[in-house]
Scaffold this motif. Structure first.
Motif, PDB file in Angstrom:
ATOM      1  N   ASN A  40      18.441 -90.763 -89.173  1.00 56.61           N
ATOM      2  CA  ASN A  40      18.644 -90.897 -87.730  1.00 56.61           C
ATOM      3  C   ASN A  40      19.867 -91.747 -87.413  1.00 56.61           C
ATOM      4  O   ASN A  40      20.579 -91.488 -86.442  1.00 56.61           O
ATOM      5  CB  ASN A  40      17.398 -91.502 -87.073  1.00 56.61           C
ATOM      6  N   ARG A  41      20.088 -92.776 -88.243  1.00 56.49           N
ATOM      7  CA  ARG A  41      21.255 -93.636 -88.007  1.00 56.49           C
ATOM      8  C   ARG A  41      22.553 -92.865 -88.220  1.00 56.49           C
ATOM      9  O   ARG A  41      23.496 -92.965 -87.437  1.00 56.49           O
ATOM     10  CB  ARG A  41      21.194 -94.846 -88.941  1.00 56.49           C
ATOM     11  N   TRP A  48      22.882 -89.646 -88.026  1.00 53.44           N
ATOM     12  CA  TRP A  48      22.922 -88.651 -86.950  1.00 53.44           C
ATOM     13  C   TRP A  48      23.488 -89.292 -85.676  1.00 53.44           C
ATOM     14  O   TRP A  48      24.327 -88.696 -84.986  1.00 53.44           O
ATOM     15  CB  TRP A  48      21.508 -88.117 -86.720  1.00 53.44           C
ATOM     16  N   LYS A  49      23.036 -90.504 -85.405  1.00 53.60           N
ATOM     17  CA  LYS A  49      23.502 -91.213 -84.216  1.00 53.60           C
ATOM     18  C   LYS A  49      25.000 -91.488 -84.293  1.00 53.60           C
ATOM     19  O   LYS A  49      25.742 -91.242 -83.350  1.00 53.60           O
ATOM     20  CB  LYS A  49      22.716 -92.521 -84.064  1.00 53.60           C
ATOM     21  N   TRP A  50      25.452 -91.988 -85.440  1.00 58.61           N
ATOM     22  CA  TRP A  50      26.880 -92.274 -85.615  1.00 58.61           C
ATOM     23  C   TRP A  50      27.698 -90.986 -85.593  1.00 58.61           C
ATOM     24  O   TRP A  50      28.804 -90.946 -85.064  1.00 58.61           O
ATOM     25  CB  TRP A  50      27.109 -93.041 -86.924  1.00 58.61           C
ATOM     26  N   TYR A  52      27.976 -89.963 -81.836  1.00 59.46           N
ATOM     27  CA  TYR A  52      28.912 -90.755 -81.041  1.00 59.46           C
ATOM     28  C   TYR A  52      30.359 -90.577 -81.500  1.00 59.46           C
ATOM     29  O   TYR A  52      31.281 -90.500 -80.680  1.00 59.46           O
ATOM     30  CB  TYR A  52      28.527 -92.236 -81.085  1.00 59.46           C
ATOM     31  N   THR A  90      20.790 -88.736 -76.672  1.00 62.13           N
ATOM     32  CA  THR A  90      21.312 -89.188 -77.962  1.00 62.13           C
ATOM     33  C   THR A  90      20.262 -88.986 -79.042  1.00 62.13           C
ATOM     34  O   THR A  90      19.071 -88.832 -78.753  1.00 62.13           O
ATOM     35  CB  THR A  90      21.682 -90.680 -77.898  1.00 62.13           C
ATOM     36  N   PRO A  91      20.649 -88.992 -80.319  1.00 63.11           N
ATOM     37  CA  PRO A  91      19.685 -88.874 -81.421  1.00 63.11           C
ATOM     38  C   PRO A  91      18.673 -90.020 -81.387  1.00 63.11           C
ATOM     39  O   PRO A  91      18.962 -91.087 -80.829  1.00 63.11           O
ATOM     40  CB  PRO A  91      20.568 -88.959 -82.669  1.00 63.11           C
ATOM     41  N   LYS A 101      16.430 -93.277 -82.321  1.00 64.77           N
ATOM     42  CA  LYS A 101      16.802 -94.545 -82.944  1.00 64.77           C
ATOM     43  C   LYS A 101      16.291 -94.596 -84.377  1.00 64.77           C
ATOM     44  O   LYS A 101      15.255 -94.027 -84.714  1.00 64.77           O
ATOM     45  CB  LYS A 101      16.232 -95.712 -82.141  1.00 64.77           C
ATOM     46  N   GLU A 108      27.640-103.390 -82.034  1.00 62.90           N
ATOM     47  CA  GLU A 108      26.205-103.117 -82.100  1.00 62.90           C
ATOM     48  C   GLU A 108      25.405-104.419 -82.172  1.00 62.90           C
ATOM     49  O   GLU A 108      24.322-104.532 -81.594  1.00 62.90           O
ATOM     50  CB  GLU A 108      25.887-102.237 -83.311  1.00 62.90           C
TER      51      GLU A 108
END
Length: 448
Positions: A7-8, A10-12, A15, A400-401, A403, A437
């Motif tokens: 997930n991390r 995916w989030k990066w 963005y 967003t994806p 957390k 962050e």
């Protein structure tokens, strides 16, 4: 990696794509334009490249150069580019403000016409591709940073494709699943070719490019041979990448005439030999066309005659095996020294092949078509990535994806550290992201 790390990433990935996609699209489109600059210029500038002047008097090349100096007041000749038939001879002329003109001479060395250098198709595409036509250190770093984050997007996309089994066949897939599968499939196919294209372009970058060049210069066994004499005073794009900052020898200054330094009609001094005499010396040294002659800008300097595999000049590029930089005494015309492809270390040889591969002219039309297909596929991946996001985006929300539910794993840290070491500018940006962050986390914690 754990689900939290998936997930991390995916989030990066999300963005990074959201913020740099416009820049990546601009770089890709300008790259496609530059890929075909020789074909465009051969058609657009047909009269200058291949035409003939209405004047039919046969001049020597030096007489043609003198006529150009007379016609274009305030400009002096800094380079002469001699190309194979049917191309005309090209002069690079520069004024005191640094503005450049390209002046073309026909077979009789009569003037055909001129171009403003910065307005040519190749230079416009190059400026957009390397500095967004704005220039400056910050913009150059921004372009390089976008290329580094593109590498990150490709790697993380590859990881999520296989970890998330995006290519697994699903009965009656939804529209979102179809978009996701297509995005993942094309992204997987072009990952390796796209990484090669990006890394072969990094020698021209501001941060990593200078680092690579410094390594090549400081370690001649793997990089560039060093001529331990007075360095050249001009940084010319026609000099091959592997030797463009090499130290060059000086001419025998016993021939020099210390005259008025401000009187620079053609950037040659005293009793310098003529261009025609130099061309004879070049021929005697078994150097064939195409090649460029770069004038010395000092009384102690030399004529630099070079053949490059990545010149950016239509009609001037040669095979990497033929690349060379030679130095001729500007008064006697004697060949002082020569650096050729065979003298390069493995790093310099790698980029002597890599840059024309990046530019699309290493092995002719197949190279162009391969690069074109990779670029178009990359645009397709960007487009379908946004389609995938829009297909799951809820109205009024960024969607967003999810957390990350766990802390950083050793694998995640090692992955990011390796990328940061390989691409230092990317590593610096990661530190900035981590700080931002951290600040956001502290603010949210304080509010709670």
């Amino acid at each position: 990696m754990k689900k939290g790390n998936y997930n991390r990433l995916w989030k990066w990935h999300f963005y990074a794509a959201l913020f740099i996609a416009p820049l990546l699209i601009t770089l890709t489109l300008s790259g496609i334009g530059y890929l075909f600059y020789t074909d465009v210029e051969n058609k657009a500038y047909d009269d200058l490249f291949f035409g003939q002047s209405e004047k039919t008097e046969q001049l020597t090349i030096d007489e043609g150069i003198e006529k150009a100096i007379e016609q274009y007041k305030g400009y002096s000749v800094s380079k002469v580019i001699l190309l194979d038939d049917p191309y005309n001879t090209r002069l690079t002329m520069t004024n005191e403000d640094g503005d450049q003109k390209y002046v073309f001479l026909d077979d009789n060395y009569e003037i055909i016409g001129s171009q403003t250098a910065k307005q040519t198709f190749s230079n416009v595409m190059r400026e957009i591709h390397s500095s967004l036509f704005v220039g400056g250190t910050v913009v150059n770093y921004l372009v390089e940073l976008a290329a580094c984050w593109a590498i990150f997007l490709l790697f993380t996309g590859l990881y999520m494709t296989f970890k998330g089994r995006a290519l697994k066949k699903v009965l009656n897939p939804t529209k979102r699943q179809k978009n996701k599968n297509l995005h993942a499939l094309v992204g997987t196919i072009i990952t390796i070719p796209m990484i090669i294209v990006i890394f072969t372009g990094l020698p021209w970058s501001a941060f990593m490019g200078n680092f690579i060049y410094s390594v090549a210069q400081d370690h001649p066994s793997i990089g560039n041979p060093t001529l331990k004499q007075q360095p050249p005073t001009s940084d010319m794009s026609e000099i091959p990448w592997a030797t463009r900052k090499n130290e060059a020898p000086t001419s025998d200054d016993t021939h020099a005439h210390h005259g008025n330094m401000s009187d620079m009609t053609s950037m040659s001094y005293g009793s310098s030999i003529s261009v025609q005499q130099l061309m004879t010396k070049v021929e005697e040294a078994h150097i064939s066309k195409p090649y460029s002659i770069i004038y010395s800008s000092t009384e102690e300097g030399v004529y630099t005659v070079s053949k490059g595999s990545n010149t950016g000049i239509t009609g001037l590029d040669v095979s990497p095996y033929e690349e060379m930089t030679t130095y001729f005494d500007q008064y006697s015309g004697n060949l002082i020294s020569k650096v050729s492809y065979q003298d390069y270390g493995i790093l310099a040889k790698w980029f002597t092949w890599g840059i024309p591969l990046h530019e699309g002219h290493l092995f002719g039309w197949p190279n162009k078509l391969i690069n074109l297909s990779v670029c178009l596929s990359f645009l397709f991946v960007i487009f379908w990535g946004f389609k995938t996001w829009l297909s799951r985006k809820k109205e009024g929300k960024l969607s967003t994806p999810p957390k990350a539910s766990s802390g950083l794993s050793i694998g995640f840290i090692i992955f990011m550290v390796i990328l940061g070491l390989i691409m230092p500018l990317f590593g610096i940006s990661l530190i900035v992201v981590a700080i931002v962050e951290g600040i956001i986390y502290l603010i949210k914690k304080e509010k709670k």
